[in-house]
Write an enzyme that holds these catalytic residues in place. Structure first.
Site, PDB file in Angstrom:
ATOM      1  N   HIS A 163     -13.461   2.639   8.303  1.00 10.31           N
ATOM      2  CA  HIS A 163     -12.660   1.524   7.783  1.00 10.31           C
ATOM      3  C   HIS A 163     -13.177   1.088   6.398  1.00 10.31           C
ATOM      4  O   HIS A 163     -13.503  -0.083   6.183  1.00 10.31           O
ATOM      5  CB  HIS A 163     -12.665   0.326   8.759  1.00 10.31           C
ATOM      6  CG  HIS A 163     -11.430  -0.519   8.633  1.00 10.31           C
ATOM      7  ND1 HIS A 163     -10.734  -1.007   9.717  1.00 10.31           N
ATOM      8  CD2 HIS A 163     -10.745  -0.952   7.545  1.00 10.31           C
ATOM      9  CE1 HIS A 163      -9.701  -1.712   9.299  1.00 10.31           C
ATOM     10  NE2 HIS A 163      -9.679  -1.690   7.974  1.00 10.31           N
ATOM     11  N   GLN A 164     -13.243   2.062   5.506  1.00 18.45           N
ATOM     12  CA  GLN A 164     -13.802   1.800   4.183  1.00 18.45           C
ATOM     13  C   GLN A 164     -12.751   1.878   3.076  1.00 18.45           C
ATOM     14  O   GLN A 164     -13.097   1.761   1.898  1.00 18.45           O
ATOM     15  CB  GLN A 164     -14.920   2.816   3.887  1.00 18.45           C
ATOM     16  CG  GLN A 164     -14.430   4.248   3.659  1.00 18.45           C
ATOM     17  CD  GLN A 164     -15.536   5.226   3.361  1.00 18.45           C
ATOM     18  OE1 GLN A 164     -16.217   5.671   4.261  1.00 18.45           O
ATOM     19  NE2 GLN A 164     -15.715   5.586   2.100  1.00 18.45           N
ATOM     20  N   ALA A 165     -11.474   2.062   3.462  1.00 19.63           N
ATOM     21  CA  ALA A 165     -10.449   2.262   2.432  1.00 19.63           C
ATOM     22  C   ALA A 165     -10.398   1.097   1.440  1.00 19.63           C
ATOM     23  O   ALA A 165     -10.157   1.283   0.253  1.00 19.63           O
ATOM     24  CB  ALA A 165      -9.087   2.471   3.089  1.00 19.63           C
ATOM     25  N   PHE A 166     -10.661  -0.121   1.938  1.00 23.16           N
ATOM     26  CA  PHE A 166     -10.577  -1.309   1.072  1.00 23.16           C
ATOM     27  C   PHE A 166     -11.826  -1.466   0.196  1.00 23.16           C
ATOM     28  O   PHE A 166     -11.859  -2.312  -0.690  1.00 23.16           O
ATOM     29  CB  PHE A 166     -10.472  -2.578   1.947  1.00 23.16           C
ATOM     30  CG  PHE A 166     -11.782  -2.930   2.604  1.00 23.16           C
ATOM     31  CD1 PHE A 166     -12.211  -2.240   3.708  1.00 23.16           C
ATOM     32  CD2 PHE A 166     -12.607  -3.911   2.059  1.00 23.16           C
ATOM     33  CE1 PHE A 166     -13.441  -2.525   4.295  1.00 23.16           C
ATOM     34  CE2 PHE A 166     -13.833  -4.204   2.646  1.00 23.16           C
ATOM     35  CZ  PHE A 166     -14.250  -3.501   3.768  1.00 23.16           C
ATOM     36  N   ILE A 176       0.831  -1.209   0.000  1.00 20.90           N
ATOM     37  CA  ILE A 176       0.000   0.000   0.000  1.00 20.90           C
ATOM     38  C   ILE A 176       0.866   1.260   0.000  1.00 20.90           C
ATOM     39  O   ILE A 176       0.610   2.209  -0.755  1.00 20.90           O
ATOM     40  CB  ILE A 176      -0.971  -0.014   1.210  1.00 20.90           C
ATOM     41  CG1 ILE A 176      -1.909  -1.230   1.119  1.00 20.90           C
ATOM     42  CG2 ILE A 176      -1.774   1.284   1.298  1.00 20.90           C
ATOM     43  CD1 ILE A 176      -2.725  -1.513   2.362  1.00 20.90           C
ATOM     44  N   ASP A 221      -9.112   6.387   8.888  1.00 24.34           N
ATOM     45  CA  ASP A 221     -10.068   5.383   8.417  1.00 24.34           C
ATOM     46  C   ASP A 221     -10.138   4.245   9.438  1.00 24.34           C
ATOM     47  O   ASP A 221     -10.913   3.316   9.281  1.00 24.34           O
ATOM     48  CB  ASP A 221      -9.592   4.845   7.056  1.00 24.34           C
ATOM     49  CG  ASP A 221     -10.591   3.877   6.434  1.00 24.34           C
ATOM     50  OD1 ASP A 221     -11.777   4.255   6.331  1.00 24.34           O
ATOM     51  OD2 ASP A 221     -10.195   2.752   6.064  1.00 24.34           O
ATOM     52  N   THR A 268      -4.632   5.040   7.514  1.00 26.21           N
ATOM     53  CA  THR A 268      -5.538   4.045   6.918  1.00 26.21           C
ATOM     54  C   THR A 268      -5.042   2.647   7.287  1.00 26.21           C
ATOM     55  O   THR A 268      -5.447   1.673   6.666  1.00 26.21           O
ATOM     56  CB  THR A 268      -5.589   4.174   5.375  1.00 26.21           C
ATOM     57  OG1 THR A 268      -4.250   4.086   4.882  1.00 26.21           O
ATOM     58  CG2 THR A 268      -6.246   5.451   4.919  1.00 26.21           C
ATOM     59  N   SER A 269      -4.135   2.569   8.286  1.00 24.31           N
ATOM     60  CA  SER A 269      -3.529   1.274   8.586  1.00 24.31           C
ATOM     61  C   SER A 269      -4.240   0.559   9.733  1.00 24.31           C
ATOM     62  O   SER A 269      -5.106  -0.277   9.483  1.00 24.31           O
ATOM     63  CB  SER A 269      -2.047   1.460   8.862  1.00 24.31           C
ATOM     64  OG  SER A 269      -1.428   0.212   8.878  1.00 24.31           O
ATOM     65  N   ARG A 270      -3.902   0.879  10.968  1.00 24.58           N
ATOM     66  CA  ARG A 270      -4.596   0.319  12.129  1.00 24.58           C
ATOM     67  C   ARG A 270      -4.667   1.401  13.203  1.00 24.58           C
ATOM     68  O   ARG A 270      -3.685   2.124  13.428  1.00 24.58           O
ATOM     69  CB  ARG A 270      -3.856  -0.907  12.696  1.00 24.58           C
ATOM     70  CG  ARG A 270      -4.048  -2.183  11.896  1.00 24.58           C
ATOM     71  CD  ARG A 270      -5.485  -2.725  11.940  1.00 24.58           C
ATOM     72  NE  ARG A 270      -5.634  -3.933  11.148  1.00 24.58           N
ATOM     73  CZ  ARG A 270      -6.021  -3.979   9.877  1.00 24.58           C
ATOM     74  NH1 ARG A 270      -6.287  -2.861   9.226  1.00 24.58           N
ATOM     75  NH2 ARG A 270      -6.155  -5.139   9.250  1.00 24.58           N
ATOM     76  N   GLU A 273     -12.345   0.731  17.326  1.00 16.83           N
ATOM     77  CA  GLU A 273     -13.317   0.670  16.218  1.00 16.83           C
ATOM     78  C   GLU A 273     -14.222  -0.556  16.231  1.00 16.83           C
ATOM     79  O   GLU A 273     -15.332  -0.515  15.704  1.00 16.83           O
ATOM     80  CB  GLU A 273     -12.607   0.781  14.860  1.00 16.83           C
ATOM     81  CG  GLU A 273     -11.793  -0.428  14.462  1.00 16.83           C
ATOM     82  CD  GLU A 273     -11.207  -0.285  13.060  1.00 16.83           C
ATOM     83  OE1 GLU A 273     -10.452   0.661  12.830  1.00 16.83           O
ATOM     84  OE2 GLU A 273     -11.506  -1.129  12.199  1.00 16.83           O
TER      85      GLU A 273
HETATM   86  P1  NAD Z   1       2.836  -4.843   3.634  1.00 16.39           P
HETATM   87  O1  NAD Z   1       3.179  -5.977   4.532  1.00 16.39           O
HETATM   88  O2  NAD Z   1       2.933  -5.022   2.161  1.00 16.39           O
HETATM   89  O3  NAD Z   1       3.704  -3.548   4.024  1.00 16.39           O
HETATM   90  C1  NAD Z   1       3.944  -3.142   5.325  1.00 16.39           C
HETATM   91  C2  NAD Z   1       5.277  -2.428   5.344  1.00 16.39           C
HETATM   92  O4  NAD Z   1       5.473  -1.879   6.671  1.00 16.39           O
HETATM   93  C3  NAD Z   1       6.477  -3.363   5.077  1.00 16.39           C
HETATM   94  O5  NAD Z   1       7.298  -2.816   4.069  1.00 16.39           O
HETATM   95  C4  NAD Z   1       7.181  -3.437   6.421  1.00 16.39           C
HETATM   96  O6  NAD Z   1       8.588  -3.616   6.306  1.00 16.39           O
HETATM   97  C5  NAD Z   1       6.835  -2.071   7.010  1.00 16.39           C
HETATM   98  N1  NAD Z   1       7.027  -2.000   8.453  1.00 16.39           N
HETATM   99  C6  NAD Z   1       6.868  -2.968   9.379  1.00 16.39           C
HETATM  100  N2  NAD Z   1       7.179  -2.502  10.593  1.00 16.39           N
HETATM  101  C7  NAD Z   1       7.543  -1.216  10.434  1.00 16.39           C
HETATM  102  C8  NAD Z   1       7.992  -0.207  11.332  1.00 16.39           C
HETATM  103  N3  NAD Z   1       8.154  -0.441  12.640  1.00 16.39           N
HETATM  104  N4  NAD Z   1       8.274   1.019  10.827  1.00 16.39           N
HETATM  105  C9  NAD Z   1       8.158   1.265   9.496  1.00 16.39           C
HETATM  106  N5  NAD Z   1       7.749   0.339   8.600  1.00 16.39           N
HETATM  107  C10 NAD Z   1       7.457  -0.882   9.065  1.00 16.39           C
HETATM  108  O7  NAD Z   1       1.355  -4.422   4.063  1.00 16.39           O
HETATM  109  P2  NAD Z   1       0.300  -3.585   3.192  1.00 16.39           P
HETATM  110  O8  NAD Z   1      -0.493  -4.507   2.343  1.00 16.39           O
HETATM  111  O9  NAD Z   1       0.986  -2.429   2.565  1.00 16.39           O
HETATM  112  O10 NAD Z   1      -0.684  -3.099   4.362  1.00 16.39           O
HETATM  113  C11 NAD Z   1      -0.244  -2.213   5.374  1.00 16.39           C
HETATM  114  C12 NAD Z   1      -1.303  -2.153   6.460  1.00 16.39           C
HETATM  115  O11 NAD Z   1      -2.480  -1.516   5.948  1.00 16.39           O
HETATM  116  C13 NAD Z   1      -1.821  -3.540   6.920  1.00 16.39           C
HETATM  117  O12 NAD Z   1      -0.979  -4.088   7.934  1.00 16.39           O
HETATM  118  C14 NAD Z   1      -3.186  -3.225   7.445  1.00 16.39           C
HETATM  119  O13 NAD Z   1      -3.081  -2.950   8.843  1.00 16.39           O
HETATM  120  C15 NAD Z   1      -3.586  -1.932   6.717  1.00 16.39           C
HETATM  121  N6  NAD Z   1      -4.752  -2.099   5.816  1.00 16.39           N
HETATM  122  C16 NAD Z   1      -5.830  -1.282   5.980  1.00 16.39           C
HETATM  123  C17 NAD Z   1      -6.927  -1.401   5.131  1.00 16.39           C
HETATM  124  C18 NAD Z   1      -8.126  -0.489   5.251  1.00 16.39           C
HETATM  125  O14 NAD Z   1      -9.183  -0.778   4.664  1.00 16.39           O
HETATM  126  N7  NAD Z   1      -8.045   0.619   5.957  1.00 16.39           N
HETATM  127  C19 NAD Z   1      -6.929  -2.385   4.136  1.00 16.39           C
HETATM  128  C20 NAD Z   1      -5.799  -3.199   3.988  1.00 16.39           C
HETATM  129  C21 NAD Z   1      -4.710  -3.048   4.833  1.00 16.39           C
END
Ligand code: NAD
Length: 333
Positions: free
Chosen positions: A295-298, A155, A258, A232-234, A263
């Site tokens: 939490h609608q980004a996906f 992402i 998001d 948009t992560s957690r 949540e």
């Molecule tokens: P990914 O595993 O491809 O990428 C995560 C990146 O974060 C990796 O490059 C990893 O090395 C890096 N990372 C790990 N620990 C770290 C730290 N301490 N500091 C900096 N970087 C660090 O994952 P992704 O597919 O890109 O997804 C990322 C996150 O997005 C998921 O873990 C999930 O929580 C979130 N997500 C949210 C939605 C949504 O609808 N809002 C949908 C999908 C995923």
């Protein structure tokens, strides 16, 4: 295989049924979340299929094992809601959908940025009331701004490309560097340097012990005054209490989220007829420079289709005992 599908939303069933060709797997849909109160529903199934809002702690996993569950299959990329150690101990495999549509999330992060910046949500409401004034609608150009990206996986990479397209300078922080992004002109810097220099920070790393409350009062004391923070992560990557304090002192100038720490009790539900007991989200919603989406980004057609396709392929891999990169393995430190 008999699968108990938890936290099923109405929009997911058609996509899952589409890929479950000839009803190969027996899917039973539950609206309820999987947790300590609902785990007894899993008796007689071989696998559970869950969402980010399902909480699988050690106790739930022990009971899953007693029910005969051999597979936990997540319909998400993140898996921080599953106690991996407990799953390994109970010999339950964990699978996920690592990358279904990184663009969907990256584009939503961009939507949050543009909305907060250009205030289109305010203009929309205002114009509907026949108010065509420009008062308080001024934004800023994204072109030339410095964007800080935490986590450059699937992402984060898609998000960096979008920001480069806007003509932004992109700084990144990750435990590993992406060659592709380096070639595109992204510069990797320390977390501190990113905090101090970025006009906008977007979070794309997973929630882990290290990233839990990564954005706390110490981090907020280092950011540029008036910066924009996008998550948009957690939710728990941001310490909400510290964010509220930083919004009150205008250290944070804009907050777009998001995801939110509490949540699971709020998102994906229509609470319009109830009183929300979570004071922190209520306080966040009271700021006019905070934008919250549930939490609608996906939530795009392409992403839902891909999630369903990979979820069913995970059931097939499990049944056929084929190895897949979608299996989540416990990392032994
Ligand atoms: P990914 O595993 O491809 O990428 C995560 C990146 O974060 C990796 O490059 C990893 O090395 C890096 N990372 C790990 N620990 C770290 C730290 N301490 N500091 C900096 N970087 C660090 O994952 P992704 O597919 O890109 O997804 C990322 C996150 O997005 C998921 O873990 C999930 O929580 C979130 N997500 C949210 C939605 C949504 O609808 N809002 C949908 C999908 C995923």
């Amino acid at each position: 295989m008999k699968v108990a599908v938890f936290s099923t939303q109405y929009y997911e069933r058609d996509y899952l049924n589409k890929y479950n060709c000839e009803d190969k797997h027996q899917l039973t849909y539950f609206d309820a979340s999987l947790n300590e109160e609902t785990v007894t529903l899993t008796k007689g199934f071989n696998a559970v299929c869950i969402q980010v809002t399902d909480k699988l702690n050690a106790n739930v996993i022990k009971q899953l094992s007693q029910s005969g569950i051999k597979l936990i299959d997540l319909r998400s990329a993140g898996y921080d809601n599953v106690d991996l150690e407990a799953a390994t101990k109970n010999k339950i495999k964990v699978m996920r959908v690592p990358a279904y549509s990184p663009q969907a999330i990256a584009e939503h992060a961009t939507a949050l940025i543009l909305t907060l910046d250009r205030k289109t949500h305010k203009a929309y409401n205002r114009v509907r009331e026949n108010n065509f004034s420009l008062q308080n609608l001024m934004g800023f150009n994204l072109y030339g701004k410095t964007i800080g990206v935490i986590g450059t996986g699937e992402i984060g990479t898609a998000f960096c490309s979008i920001m480069l397209g806007f003509g932004c300078k992109v700084l990144a922080n990750d435990i590993k560097k992406s060659k592709i992004l380096l070639q595109k002109g992204v510069e990797y810097v320390s977390f501190e340097k990113l905090l101090e220099t970025a006009d906008i920070i977007s979070i794309h790393c997973p929630l882990t012990e290290t990233t839990h409350h990564l954005f706390d009062s110490t981090a907020f004391s280092k950011v540029k005054k008036g910066m924009m923070l996008i998550n948009t992560s957690r939710g728990a990557i941001i310490d909400t209490k510290a964010a509220i304090a930083a919004l009150k002192t205008a250290k944070i100038g804009y907050l777009g989220i998001d995801v939110y720490e509490g949540e699971e009790n709020i998102f994906s539900k229509d609470l319009s007829n109830t009183v929300i007991k979570d004071d922190q989200i209520e306080r966040l919603m009271s700021f006019n420079n905070v934008l919250i989406t549930p939490h609608q980004a996906f939530f795009t057609e392409e992403a839902l289709d891909e999630i369903a396709r990979i979820t069913i392929s995970n059931f097939n891999s499990f049944e056929n005992k084929t190895t897949t990169a979608n299996e989540v393995l416990l990392k032994i430190e």
